[in-house]
Motif scaffolding. Structure first.
Motif, short mmCIF file in Angstrom:
data_model
loop_
_atom_site.label_atom_id
_atom_site.label_comp_id
_atom_site.label_asym_id
_atom_site.label_seq_id
_atom_site.Cartn_x
_atom_site.Cartn_y
_atom_site.Cartn_z
N ILE A 49 9.99 -12.37 4.72
CA ILE A 49 9.55 -11.20 3.97
C ILE A 49 8.76 -11.67 2.75
O ILE A 49 9.26 -12.47 1.96
N VAL A 50 7.53 -11.19 2.62
CA VAL A 50 6.67 -11.54 1.48
C VAL A 50 6.46 -10.28 0.66
O VAL A 50 5.89 -9.29 1.15
N HIS A 51 6.93 -10.30 -0.59
CA HIS A 51 6.81 -9.13 -1.46
C HIS A 51 5.49 -9.18 -2.24
O HIS A 51 4.97 -10.26 -2.54
N ASP A 52 4.99 -8.02 -2.55
CA ASP A 52 3.81 -7.93 -3.41
C ASP A 52 4.12 -8.54 -4.77
O ASP A 52 5.19 -8.31 -5.35
N ARG A 53 3.19 -9.32 -5.28
CA ARG A 53 3.39 -9.96 -6.59
C ARG A 53 3.45 -8.91 -7.70
O ARG A 53 4.22 -9.03 -8.64
N LYS A 54 2.66 -7.87 -7.53
CA LYS A 54 2.64 -6.81 -8.53
C LYS A 54 3.33 -5.57 -7.93
O LYS A 54 4.31 -5.68 -7.22
N GLN A 55 2.84 -4.40 -8.21
CA GLN A 55 3.44 -3.17 -7.73
C GLN A 55 3.13 -2.97 -6.24
O GLN A 55 2.01 -3.17 -5.80
N HIS A 56 4.15 -2.60 -5.48
CA HIS A 56 3.93 -2.24 -4.09
C HIS A 56 2.99 -1.04 -4.00
O HIS A 56 2.98 -0.17 -4.87
N LEU A 57 2.22 -0.99 -2.91
CA LEU A 57 1.33 0.14 -2.71
C LEU A 57 2.11 1.45 -2.65
O LEU A 57 1.67 2.48 -3.16
N TYR A 58 3.30 1.38 -2.05
CA TYR A 58 4.15 2.56 -1.96
C TYR A 58 5.46 2.29 -2.70
O TYR A 58 6.06 1.23 -2.53
#
Length: 471
Positions: A49-58
């Motif tokens: 699982i790779v999380h967005d570095r900043k804010q998730h799109l949703y």
């Protein structure tokens, strides 16, 4: 660092280790698995699982991962040997597998916890070697937001169907009250397993817990899951009807390539799978190392060995693959190194279908379904029976990339091919680390030359392409 043995590297020698290093530039739901002699099918696999570095799109308040696996009594090697044994009936009779969810029996998973009025992301990963999974969460709104590491425009669905290798993320809206707990439902199936009550398909349930003391809302598991189609990703929709959140229009086509999937019997009545009448076999040297060491000859597809089934791509050309499946079994086709745009589904030309495959099938029942203005991207697509799928990608990632069926039995029987992408650019930009070369040296595997490990055009030592006896 793609990891495919004899494609981009030699396998890690027994008793040794190797550190893979990546530039992580794509968030999403992925998985890791062995790519040597189909170790994936025996359990060498895990979510990534790779999380967005900043804010998730949703936006969401929490997340859960559901990693689905198939589990057999026999090893993959035993099942493959049974499948290609010319003395046995083909295809062999084999019992449907059991299912694991997050590494344990599908009916023994721990409850997932919801709090009222919150939103949860559920990541679904089909890590199986041969089967499809359905997922439903009755009483809750589900919206698809991701496929294979690429965000989509949200699409509300009642359930999700995943072929081998595929991933989806759904956003689930928790209910307003914590007075009742609910069930999530999972089905494991494959169209080629005969339907036997209690055996195939198999059904699994788990608990969505709002309050440990609350009563459980029991539903009709089978009827709910049976309402989710087997041959589409969602109830009422196919994945081609998703829209990409990136808003990238369809690529123009510089080059169109037809690929026909199938099966055939070779010498001694051994069954194999084929792409454009070629059954895949590993070369004597990793194909990437050939591309880097052949100099100006690297554009000659023949020097990668006929059974590597190679197509050489030019840098940055836009490719359309038209993948035909004129046989009775669906095939989940996976492309390494790229995501592709889903452009169109449609029926195969009846003239492509062998007479023994026509019985019980009406070719015209498959409609043509085209992408939206912004085609969805993913890396694994199920090619339905008696249909074609059009895919597009830009050759902007110089390397050597497999395109193969993610049903390991079919991959093991030869349903694979190789794209050698921009070998001239590769030679100017890539150097193989000494640690990777050393893994080959320790196993006596060449690191330069053509598919036979020889210089230039000398392919002596490669076995001849086996001849098809009949289809």
């Amino acid at each position: 660092m793609d990891g495919a043995a004899m494609v981009t590297q030699c396998g890690i020698p027994p008793g040794k280790s190797f550190t893979y290093e990546y530039e992580v530039n794509q968030a999403g739901t992925f998985w890791l698995h062995g790519h040597y002699h189909h170790q994936n099918a025996d359990g060498l696999r895990t979510p990534l699982i790779v999380h967005d570095r900043k804010q998730h799109l949703y936006k969401y308040d929490g997340e859960y991962v559901f990693a689905f696996e198939d589990w057999y009594k026999e090893s993959f090697a035993e099942r493959l040997a049974l499948t290609i044994d010319p003395k046995k009936s083909f295809p062999p009779e084999s019992p449907a597998p059991n299912a694991l969810i997050n590494g344990v029996d599908g009916n023994a998973t721990k409850p997932i916890s919801f709090k009222p009025k919150r939103t949860y992301r559920i990541r679904l990963i089909n890590m199986s070697a041969a089967v499809w999974f359905k997922f439903a969460l009755p009483g809750h709104q589900m919206r698809v937001i991701e496929a294979d590491g690429k965000y989509s425009v949200p699409l509300e669905v009642d359930g999700v169907t995943l072929g081998p290798g595929q991933r989806f993320s759904v956003l689930v809206s928790a209910l307003d009250s914590a007075s009742i707990n609910y069930q999530y439902l999972v089905e494991v199936f494959a169209s080629f397993f005969p339907r036997i009550p209690g055996e195939s398909p198999k059904y699994y349930t788990g608990i969505v817990e709002y309050n440990k003391d609350a009563s459980l809302d029991i539903v009709d598991t089978i009827s709910i899951l049976e309402a989710i189609p087997e041959d589409k990703s969602f109830s009422g929709y196919t994945d081609v009807e998703l829209s990409s959140a990136d808003r990238q229009p369809a690529f123009p086509v510089d080059r169109s390539i037809d690929l026909v999937l199938g099966g055939a019997f070779f010498k001694n009545n051994i069954p194999r799978d084929i792409v454009n009448n070629i059954t895949y076999a590993e070369p004597h040297i990793p194909t990437l190392y050939s591309a880097l060491s052949l100099g100006s000859l690297a554009v000659d597809k023949d020097l990668y060995g006929i059974q590597s089934n190679t197509i050489v791509l030019k840098h940055n050309e836009s490719i359309e693959l038209v993948v035909y499946n004129p046989i009775r079994i669906p095939h989940p086709m996976h492309l390494h190194g790229h995501v592709f745009q889903l452009i169109e589904y449609g029926p195969v030309d009846p003239r492509m279908v062998l007479s023994e495959n026509r019985e019980g099938f009406s070719n015209q029942t498959a409609p043509i379904v085209r992408a939206s203005e912004y085609p969805m991207e993913r890396d694994t697509v199920v090619i339905p029976t008696m249909q074609y799928v059009k895919l597009r990608f830009r050759a902007d990632n110089p390397g050597v990339w497999l395109f193969h069926c993610h049903m390991d039995i079919h991959f093991g029987m030869g349903m694979a091919m190789t794209f050698v992408e921009a070998p001239d650019v590769l030679q100017d930009t890539m150097v193989i680390p000494d640690s990777m070369t050393q893994m080959c040296v320790e196993q006596g595997i060449p690191t330069t030359g053509n598919a036979a490990g020889n210089p230039g055009t000398d392919l002596s030592g490669l076995p001849p392409m086996p001849s098809i006896v009949h289809f």
